[in-house]
Design an enzyme around this catalytic site. Structure first.
Site, PDB file in Angstrom:
ATOM      1  N   GLU A  28     -10.441   0.954  -3.296  1.00 48.74           N
ATOM      2  CA  GLU A  28     -10.644   0.610  -2.231  1.00 48.74           C
ATOM      3  C   GLU A  28      -8.589   1.905  -1.908  1.00 48.74           C
ATOM      4  O   GLU A  28      -8.750   2.886  -3.189  1.00 48.74           O
ATOM      5  CB  GLU A  28     -10.277  -0.084  -1.298  1.00 48.74           C
ATOM      6  CG  GLU A  28      -9.461  -0.934  -1.698  1.00 48.74           C
ATOM      7  CD  GLU A  28      -8.832  -2.315  -1.084  1.00 48.74           C
ATOM      8  OE1 GLU A  28      -9.564  -2.778  -0.357  1.00 48.74           O
ATOM      9  OE2 GLU A  28      -8.478  -2.955  -1.806  1.00 48.74           O
ATOM     10  N   ASP A  63       1.128  -1.231  -0.066  1.00 50.89           N
ATOM     11  CA  ASP A  63      -0.019  -0.141   0.250  1.00 50.89           C
ATOM     12  C   ASP A  63       0.864   1.415  -0.321  1.00 50.89           C
ATOM     13  O   ASP A  63       0.821   2.447   0.848  1.00 50.89           O
ATOM     14  CB  ASP A  63      -0.767   0.146   1.653  1.00 50.89           C
ATOM     15  CG  ASP A  63      -1.968  -1.044   1.376  1.00 50.89           C
ATOM     16  OD1 ASP A  63      -2.044  -2.116   0.732  1.00 50.89           O
ATOM     17  OD2 ASP A  63      -1.560  -2.041   2.557  1.00 50.89           O
TER      18      ASP A  63
END
Length: 516
Positions: free
Chosen positions: A182, A17
């Site tokens: 997301e 991420d």
């Protein structure tokens, strides 16, 4: 002469991420750290290619719950931003809410973490300060905590960025066209608000861009990066960066099983209609595909050729930034003798039935990310055990894991290999090889090849090594790749730490067939 091309991945290690910003001529990258402590690693680069770890923003997770390993919990999907002379990092702890920490010096001390929004299931936050000074926060949702996902929410944020001011508005529902959307990042360019957000899931997903003239939408959608006919699966979740020279690039991760989520860099191309593609449209389908090799970014400073440090000779008062503990650490777990350049790990006792069943759940595993596809690592260890059951050595962690080390038994020290697997709530662990060893000093080596195929070796003189035990392939755990590191435990004795039982390590040295 400056290198013409770079090769992906730019970081073959589990920095999942990733988010990146540029401040002046400096680039800073942050990544998820989950249950590992210290948390929120901060990496620095001058050219977007070569990186080193410079700091951690969070020294300890904010609950006694994290004194034991909370696999899959902890710090998720941070965003780093620079505003009015301060660096901010926003992140979620999905059971607790959205948090923030800040500093005016990313190399120095970061603030204590601030709870920006108390909420269960709010994840992947990113702040945005608009041209008029108004501040917003965008986030996604974790179905495992809140019962739904595939939606993005924008809330009003206080001007100082430290509190959410309303309940927010769902600005995009990707249930039908962008499932599991997301990891949103909010930007502005040429009058458009852009949301960069991955969809489709970690292993096989893609990168979507949404845009609107109003921060609350409605938003148009377009897929701008996918695997296509390449070998790079799931190219998504990352950050858009503009260099000092005005070039546009995108950093993202690729899920690579036991190696974790490794980091790639892709070129970006903007068009006159204010849409872009990421990567190169290799198959002419109108969507970018990731590249394995490309020309290097134009930056003010040429490559400084630093890479993430892995090896450690334990000649500093503090552990190197490469190391993280499996849970919130305690001072009595270790010490460093600078004069002798030795790391001393004390035998920590199991505190619950889970730890007694599986070494993987011991809190004092001292671990590093796997730094390359192929490598070997060697350590020299001296065991000083007085209690039956104390053991120490080299471990490869994960939901399939293995360790080699010395274990104290009634008649002396034994070299052992442990193999274990976590299946649901069950931990299956056993000693698969055992050999009595004269003395208490030994050299331990791990060799990892392509596909994470691994084997252990040992030596009594540091020169001649012998294979020991079974070959194995580790397996990632929840959200993180496997890791390699050291352990010193006693899962059978009572108490917290056995001060008279410890192991000393002279070094922990990696060798690579290719530069990591």
């Amino acid at each position: 002469m400056k290198e013409e091309n770079y090769k992906n991945p730019i970081i073959h290690a589990d920095y999942s991420d990733p988010d990146v910003i540029r401040v002046g001529n400096d680039y800073f990258l942050v990544a998820s750290s989950f249950n590992c402590v210290p948390g929120l690693p901060i990496l620095h680069s001058k050219d977007l290619i070569h990186w080193r770890i410079i700091n951690y923003a969070v020294k300890k997770l904010p609950s006694p719950e994290y004194d034991t390993p909370q696999i899959g919990k902890g710090i998720w999907a941070p965003a780093i931003r620079y505003h009015n002379g301060k660096f901010y990092i926003y992140f979620s702890i999905p059971d607790d809410g959205i948090f923030c920490c800040y500093t005016d010096d990313p190399f120095g001390k970061w603030s204590d973490i601030v709870l920006v929004k108390k909420a269960k299931g709010w994840i992947d936050p990113c702040p945005f300060w608009d041209d008029d000074g108004k501040a917003y926060l965008i986030n996604a949702f974790a179905k495992s905590r809140i019962g739904f996902n595939s939606k993005l929410c924008i809330s009003k944020l206080s001007e100082d960025g430290l509190s959410v001011l309303d309940e927010g508005k769902i600005v995009f529902d990707g249930t039908n066209t962008q499932p599991t959307i997301e990891g949103p990042k909010l930007y502005k360019r040429n009058g458009y608000y852009y949301i960069f957000a991955p969809a489709g899931g970690v292993k096989y997903g893609w990168q979507t861009i949404l845009r609107s003239k109003n921060v609350y939408g409605p938003y148009e959608e377009r897929i701008v990066l996918h695997q296509g006919n390449t070998l790079i699966n799931g190219p998504h979740q990352g950050a858009w960066i503009e260099t000092e020279k005005g070039e546009h690039w995108f950093v993202h991760f690729q899920d690579k099983g036991p190696y974790g989520r490794i980091v790639h860099l892709q070129p970006m191309t903007w068009f006159e209609d204010d849409w872009c593609i990421i990567g190169v449209d290799q198959n002419q389908d109108g969507i970018g595909e990731p590249v394995l090799e490309y020309r290097k970014p134009e930056t003010e400073e040429e490559s400084s050729h630093f890479y993430i440090e892995c090896s450690d000779h334990f000649d500093s008062e503090k552990l190197s930034f490469a190391w993280q503990w499996h849970a919130n650490p305690r001072d009595e777990w270790y010490s460093i003798d600078i004069q002798r350049s030795v790391l001393k790990l004390f035998a920590v006792c199991a505190k619950d039935s889970q730890q007694k069943r599986s070494m993987f759940y011991m809190p004092n595993l001292l671990l590093q990310k796997i730094p390359a596809e192929e490598f070997e690592v060697v350590t020299k260890m001296k065991a000083n055990f007085n209690t039956k059951g104390s053991s120490s050595g080299l471990i490869v962690s994960g939901y399939k894991y293995s360790a080699i080390g010395l274990e104290r038994r009634e008649d002396g020290n034994y070299l052992i290999q442990i193999l274990g697997e976590i299946v649901g709530a069950n931990a299956n662990e056993k000693i698969v090889e055992s050999k009595k060893i004269d003395g208490n000093e030994i050299y331990l080596k791990l060799k990892m090849g392509k596909g994470a195929n691994s084997e252990f070796l040992y030596s009594v003189n540091g020169k001649e090594f012998f294979k020991f035990g079974l070959e194995f392939i580790p397996k990632e755990d929840v959200w993180t790749g496997s890791k390699v590191g050291l352990f010193c435990v006693n899962r059978y004795a009572e108490g917290n730490v056995l001060e008279e039982d410890f192991a000393e390590f002279d070094y922990f040295i990696f060798n690579f067939w290719e530069v990591c």
